[in-house]
Design a protein around this motif. Structure first.
Motif, short mmCIF file in Angstrom:
data_model
loop_
_atom_site.label_atom_id
_atom_site.label_comp_id
_atom_site.label_asym_id
_atom_site.label_seq_id
_atom_site.Cartn_x
_atom_site.Cartn_y
_atom_site.Cartn_z
N SER A 21 39.86 52.76 37.72
CA SER A 21 40.74 53.38 38.71
C SER A 21 42.08 52.66 38.74
O SER A 21 42.14 51.44 38.97
CB SER A 21 40.09 53.34 40.09
OG SER A 21 41.02 53.67 41.10
N ASN A 22 43.16 53.41 38.53
CA ASN A 22 44.49 52.82 38.65
C ASN A 22 44.75 52.35 40.08
O ASN A 22 45.36 51.30 40.31
CB ASN A 22 45.56 53.82 38.24
CG ASN A 22 45.54 54.11 36.74
OD1 ASN A 22 45.10 53.28 35.94
ND2 ASN A 22 46.01 55.28 36.36
N TRP A 23 44.27 53.14 41.04
CA TRP A 23 44.51 52.79 42.45
C TRP A 23 43.74 51.54 42.84
O TRP A 23 44.28 50.68 43.56
CB TRP A 23 44.12 53.96 43.35
CG TRP A 23 45.05 55.12 43.25
CD1 TRP A 23 44.81 56.35 42.71
CD2 TRP A 23 46.43 55.14 43.68
NE1 TRP A 23 45.93 57.15 42.79
CE2 TRP A 23 46.93 56.44 43.38
CE3 TRP A 23 47.27 54.22 44.30
CZ2 TRP A 23 48.25 56.80 43.67
CZ3 TRP A 23 48.57 54.58 44.59
CH2 TRP A 23 49.05 55.86 44.28
N MET A 24 42.51 51.40 42.38
CA MET A 24 41.74 50.20 42.71
C MET A 24 42.34 48.98 42.02
O MET A 24 42.41 47.90 42.62
CB MET A 24 40.28 50.38 42.30
CG MET A 24 39.37 49.29 42.82
SD MET A 24 39.31 49.26 44.63
CE MET A 24 38.13 47.96 44.94
N GLY A 25 42.78 49.15 40.78
CA GLY A 25 43.43 48.03 40.09
C GLY A 25 44.67 47.57 40.83
O GLY A 25 44.89 46.37 41.00
N ASP A 72 39.85 40.93 33.64
CA ASP A 72 39.49 42.35 33.64
C ASP A 72 40.44 43.14 32.73
O ASP A 72 40.01 44.04 32.00
CB ASP A 72 39.56 42.91 35.07
CG ASP A 72 38.17 43.21 35.62
OD1 ASP A 72 37.23 42.48 35.24
OD2 ASP A 72 38.04 44.15 36.42
N ALA A 73 41.72 42.79 32.80
CA ALA A 73 42.70 43.47 31.95
C ALA A 73 42.42 43.20 30.47
O ALA A 73 42.67 44.06 29.62
CB ALA A 73 44.11 43.02 32.31
N ALA A 74 41.91 42.02 30.15
CA ALA A 74 41.57 41.71 28.76
C ALA A 74 40.50 42.66 28.24
O ALA A 74 40.45 42.96 27.04
CB ALA A 74 41.10 40.26 28.65
N HIS A 75 39.63 43.14 29.14
CA HIS A 75 38.61 44.13 28.77
C HIS A 75 39.11 45.55 28.99
O HIS A 75 38.32 46.50 28.87
CB HIS A 75 37.34 43.90 29.60
CG HIS A 75 36.59 42.67 29.23
ND1 HIS A 75 35.70 42.64 28.19
CD2 HIS A 75 36.60 41.42 29.77
CE1 HIS A 75 35.17 41.42 28.08
NE2 HIS A 75 35.71 40.66 29.04
N LEU A 78 40.99 46.82 34.19
CA LEU A 78 41.71 46.68 35.45
C LEU A 78 42.35 48.00 35.87
O LEU A 78 42.30 48.37 37.05
CB LEU A 78 42.79 45.58 35.32
CG LEU A 78 43.57 45.24 36.58
CD1 LEU A 78 42.65 44.78 37.69
CD2 LEU A 78 44.62 44.15 36.28
N PHE A 79 42.96 48.70 34.91
CA PHE A 79 43.58 50.00 35.14
C PHE A 79 43.06 51.00 34.13
O PHE A 79 42.75 50.63 32.99
CB PHE A 79 45.11 49.92 35.03
CG PHE A 79 45.78 49.19 36.14
CD1 PHE A 79 46.26 49.86 37.25
CD2 PHE A 79 45.95 47.81 36.07
CE1 PHE A 79 46.90 49.18 38.28
CE2 PHE A 79 46.58 47.12 37.09
CZ PHE A 79 47.05 47.80 38.21
N LYS A 80 43.01 52.26 34.50
CA LYS A 80 42.62 53.31 33.55
C LYS A 80 43.71 53.51 32.51
O LYS A 80 43.43 53.75 31.33
CB LYS A 80 42.35 54.62 34.30
CG LYS A 80 41.90 55.76 33.41
CD LYS A 80 41.48 56.98 34.22
CE LYS A 80 40.20 56.74 34.98
NZ LYS A 80 39.67 57.98 35.58
#
Length: 325
Positions: A21-25, A72-75, A78-80
């Motif tokens: 989710s972009n919003w959750m990220g 998280d971003a490395a995987h 973090l964002f869609k």
């Protein structure tokens, strides 16, 4: 011989855990920075020893939180949106705390491919354990006094500069490598200066980064892979540490304590790891999972080496890794 049963997800469970989710990220990144800002304001408005300790603990915890969100971003979780994921993960999460997403990603994915195996680049963090209690206390003192933070950054600088005989070229390489850290920290200093509290950058940003951040990073590293049950069992070579809200606030931000679930379902955003844990328990894997109830039992196990044993020096290697998470 039959192989041990491994977790199997239904199509609906797979879709649930994979969905980002972009919003959750955005919320998580903003949450980290808002907590840092409010913690600074707490001490600025009510300066006393208690609010100082609280501010250092909360800010250091959210600095680790920023590193966790970069993880998280490395995987790409973090964002869609991939471009947004990499930009925000690098510039608003990693660089401010001295971590590079670009360097961290390949290094960290190698850790996932070879968890607790000789090829694991993070094995150096877990292999020395158990150590003696005295050795652990010395490490904690070095962390809280800023010695560890200083040594790590110095090693990173040396690694980046290389061994070129030209000092100018070495400094140019260092400046190129650290430019985003410098820019993000200069921006933070500017914002605090405009607010009339320039000193807060040094006391309420650099100080927790060099002290409490180091303490909780070490504890988290120990909890994740040190003294686990079986290095060759995916359910036992990584640990999940179940703990209370206060500990998660200052020591294990953004669900990082669900580390076994993260290793089993690497594509899962951090905020969905508790759901992954429930799925594993529902499938009956609880007795086979490497679980700990609180960080103290893990630390007792990790510091159980007999001080009279011949190899009880407790020394562990340091390295100029891609990041401190």
């Amino acid at each position: 011989m039959d192989q041990p049963k491994q977790p199997i997800l239904t199509a609906d469970q797979e879709a649930l855990l994979r969905d980002r989710s972009n919003w959750m990220g955005l919320y998580l990144v903003l949450h980290a920075w808002v907590v840092i800002g409010l913690s600074m304001a707490l001490f600025v408005v009510w300066p006393n020893p208690l609010t100082f300790v609280v501010a250092i603990a909360l800010i250091g915890g959210r600095q680790l939180g920023l590193a966790i969100l970069m993880h998280d971003a490395a995987h790409r979780a973090l964002f869609k949106n991939t471009k947004l994921n990499d930009f925000v993960g690098a510039h608003f999460c990693g660089f401010p705390v001295g971590a590079s997403l670009g360097l961290y990603r390949p290094y960290h994915l190698s850790h996932h491919r070879h968890t607790q195996q000789p090829e694991d680049p993070d094995l150096i963090l877990s292999a020395p354990f158990p150590i003696t209690q005295d050795s652990f206390k010395r490490k904690m003192w070095r962390d809280i006094l800023g010695v560890t933070g200083y040594q790590r950054r110095l090693e990173q600088f040396k690694f980046t500069m290389g061994d070129n005989p030209s000092l100018a070229l070495r400094l140019a390489k260092l400046a190129a490598h650290e430019k985003y850290f410098i820019a993000s920290n200069a921006t933070l200093l500017l914002i605090l200066s405009i607010a009339g509290v320039w000193w807060a950058y040094f006391v309420l940003w650099l100080l927790p980064l060099m002290t409490w951040y180091q303490v909780i990073s070490r504890i988290r590293n120990i909890a994740e892979h040190a003294v686990v049950g079986d290095n060759n069992d995916r359910l036992r070579n990584t640990r999940t540490t179940l703990t209370n809200g206060l500990m998660r606030m200052v020591l294990a931000p953004y669900w990082v304590n669900y580390h076994l679930e993260h290793h089993l379902f690497v594509y899962t955003p951090c905020w969905k790891l508790p759901a992954a844990h429930k799925m594993l328990i529902a499938q009956g894997f609880g007795p086979r999972m490497e679980l700990a109830h609180g960080y103290l039992p893990v630390l007792r196990k990790a510091t159980a080496k007999d001080p009279s044993s011949p190899d009880a020096s407790g020394r562990s290697g340091r390295r100029a890794s891609a990041s401190m998470i």
